[in-house]
Scaffold this motif. Structure first.
Motif, PDB file in Angstrom:
ATOM      1  N   ILE A 271       0.809  -1.211   0.000  1.00  0.00           N
ATOM      2  CA  ILE A 271       0.000   0.000   0.000  1.00  0.00           C
ATOM      3  C   ILE A 271       0.851   1.272   0.000  1.00  0.00           C
ATOM      4  O   ILE A 271       0.596   2.191  -0.795  1.00  0.00           O
ATOM      5  N   PRO A 272       1.888   1.387   0.862  1.00  0.00           N
ATOM      6  CA  PRO A 272       2.711   2.607   0.802  1.00  0.00           C
ATOM      7  C   PRO A 272       3.351   2.833  -0.570  1.00  0.00           C
ATOM      8  O   PRO A 272       3.504   3.983  -1.005  1.00  0.00           O
ATOM      9  N   GLN A 273       3.723   1.747  -1.235  1.00  0.00           N
ATOM     10  CA  GLN A 273       4.305   1.894  -2.570  1.00  0.00           C
ATOM     11  C   GLN A 273       3.288   2.498  -3.546  1.00  0.00           C
ATOM     12  O   GLN A 273       3.624   3.374  -4.347  1.00  0.00           O
ATOM     13  N   LEU A 274       2.061   2.020  -3.463  1.00  0.00           N
ATOM     14  CA  LEU A 274       1.011   2.560  -4.328  1.00  0.00           C
ATOM     15  C   LEU A 274       0.678   4.000  -3.951  1.00  0.00           C
ATOM     16  O   LEU A 274       0.421   4.842  -4.826  1.00  0.00           O
ATOM     17  N   GLN A 275       0.696   4.295  -2.641  1.00  0.00           N
ATOM     18  CA  GLN A 275       0.441   5.669  -2.207  1.00  0.00           C
ATOM     19  C   GLN A 275       1.520   6.621  -2.713  1.00  0.00           C
ATOM     20  O   GLN A 275       1.226   7.766  -3.082  1.00  0.00           O
TER      21      GLN A 275
END
Length: 513
Positions: A271-275
């Motif tokens: 998720i942080p990578q996508l954010q």
């Protein structure tokens, strides 16, 4: 191909054939007034080749073999390719998003790259207007006041008379006779350079709108992937709750809980990578609309907010070379280098100038405008290059090679443009196939996961089966969303590869005329 043996005739074309008589006519200048009349009569010629637009490639399609007429239906959406249909100028409106329309309008008004391109266009137009000045007489005036001391010998030793004031008022007019068309070719080159900047503005406009739509699609896809990942995490938390209950009942070891928690942590780590990708996309959009990320944030988009266009125009190959801004820009460069051959050729021949002056000079300012103070002159000047160490000839050869380079660049740009359209057509055809396969894979993975979860809750399936089903379902969801976004982006690529339809604009687009 230019060859030294045919340099004069090869650099003459159309009306320029009359220039072949110019060299013979130069000798008539010795005949006085008759020579001047003849000189004026040949001023309509211009040495060098007249520019002829290259012919488009002799093909009637973009791809090898039959071109696709429609994609297969994927997710209930079929895209049809209409050959010869018009490309609308505001093609992004086909995605049916008013927020997207507003964002592009703001970008067109504030984007700094576009404004820089427009400034370069205005600069080239000003240079062109300045270039037109060579066709007019040059009129200048000057006034000079000086205190002079002449040699006393000149005045018979009278020291008092050797110091005096001198006032001079002079007007001069010069007119260059463009006998061999060097000035006309130079202005023709400036016109082509202005055309180049004009098409560069249109290309910047097209790239800007395409980048905005593509970035919006990418951000929407990342956001949908986050939402899908969060749903998977909710399911994995439920699996952990069930497994912990089974551990308390003594039916499974605690290591099962740790394994599912490990998988959930790995899922959460995506998720942080996508954010971060969403943040980068938002920052890019802020830059494209001429703002800093601190003062502007784009509206939220989901893929569901966009409509995939069903009817896609396909420009005829013969029309593409007259519509794509990048092709038209390199064609303008080709035109400019063609005109430079004429400039270099004209430098090999004599130049002719008419000039005249009228002046007043007197030692007394009060007597300056008396008739006795006047002087004038009328004349003509002929300057011919005799020996420059081969410099002029080499400069002309360099101009020819510059044209050959521009011609090769033009041909390569056309080849790349046709390849880009072909790539996009095949991509849309394959995107539909990929999306259909990903949709089927997602449906199968979802059904498998539901069955495995029910079996696991009943104690029939083991935790390894749950982990595998979770991973397959997650991959299937991400793959489906990526395939959906790719279909949107390749649709954008088609409109961009076809030139964006700027020639069909009802309102004036930036840089259009």
């Amino acid at each position: 191909m230019f060859t030294p043996g045919s340099w004069w005739m090869s650099l003459s074309g159309g009306n320029n054939m009359d220039c072949t008589h110019a060299v013979r006519g130069v000798s008539k200048l010795a005949m006085g007034g008759a020579g001047l009349v003849y000189l004026l009569s040949i001023m309509g010629c211009a040495v060098g080749p007249d520019f002829v637009r290259p012919e488009p490639p002799p093909v009637d399609r973009y791809t090898h073999g039959a071109e696709p007429t429609a994609s297969i239906p994927a997710e209930g959406k079929e895209q049809r390719f209409e050959k010869g249909a018009a490309v609308v100028a505001d093609w992004w409106k086909l995605f049916n998003s008013s927020r997207l329309d507003d964002m592009i309008k703001e970008a067109l008004a504030n984007n700094q790259t576009l404004q820089a391109a427009q400034a370069r266009l205005r600069q080239s137009q000003d240079n062109l207007r300045a270039g037109y000045g060579v066709f007019y007489p040059q009129l200048d005036a000057s006034f000079d006041a000086a205190r002079l001391k002449s040699s006393q010998v000149r005045f018979g030793g009278n020291a008092a008379s050797s110091i005096f004031n001198l006032y001079t008022l002079t007007g001069a007019v010069n007119y260059a006779l463009d006998v061999f068309g060097g000035n006309r070719r130079a202005v023709e080159s400036l016109e082509a350079q202005a055309d180049f900047q004009h098409y560069t503005v249109l290309g910047t406009y097209l790239s800007l709108s395409g980048n905005i739509v593509n970035t919006v699609i990418a951000a929407a896809a990342y956001r949908d992937q986050i939402e899908a990942t969060e749903q998977i995490i909710i399911a994995e938390k439920e699996q952990i709750r069930i497994t912990e209950a089974q551990v308390e009942a003594g039916t499974v070891p605690y290591v099962n809980v740790l394994s599912i928690k490990s998988q959930m942590a790995a899922t959460e780590a995506t998720i942080p990578q996508l954010q971060q990708k969403i943040s980068q996309a938002e920052h890019l959009l802020a830059t494209l609309v001429g703002r800093t990320p601190a003062e502007w944030a784009p509206p939220r988009f989901d893929l569901a907010d966009l409509t995939l266009p069903s009817d896609l125009p396909i420009t005829l190959p013969s029309e593409l070379v007259r519509q794509r801004p990048d092709i038209l820009a390199v064609e303008a460069q080709l035109h400019s280098t063609n005109a430079e051959i004429g400039v270099a050729t004209a430098a090999l021949f004599p130049s002719f100038t008419l000039n005249g002056t009228y002046g007043l000079n007197n030692t007394s300012l009060s007597d300056l405008f008396k008739s006795a103070s006047s002087s004038w002159s009328l004349g003509a000047n002929v300057a011919a290059p005799l020996f420059h160490g081969g410099a002029l000839w080499s400069q002309r050869q360099a101009a020819i090679e510059g044209y050959q380079e521009a011609l090769a660049n033009y041909r390569q740009t056309v080849l790349s443009a046709f390849a880009q359209v072909a790539d996009t057509l095949r991509a849309l055809e394959h995107d539909a196939e990929t999306l259909q396969a990903q949709s089927q894979a997602l449906q199968a993975a979802e059904e498998a996961l539901q069955l495995i979860q029910a079996s696991y809750q009943a104690g029939i399936a083991n935790y390894l089966q749950v982990l595998i089903a979770n991973g397959q379902y997650h991959q299937a969801q991400i793959g489906y969303l990526q395939a959906l976004a790719q279909r949107f982006q390749d649709t954008v690529a088609l409109f961009v590869s076809l030139g964006g339809g700027w020639w069909n604009a009802e309102e004036k687009t930036p840089g259009s005329s």
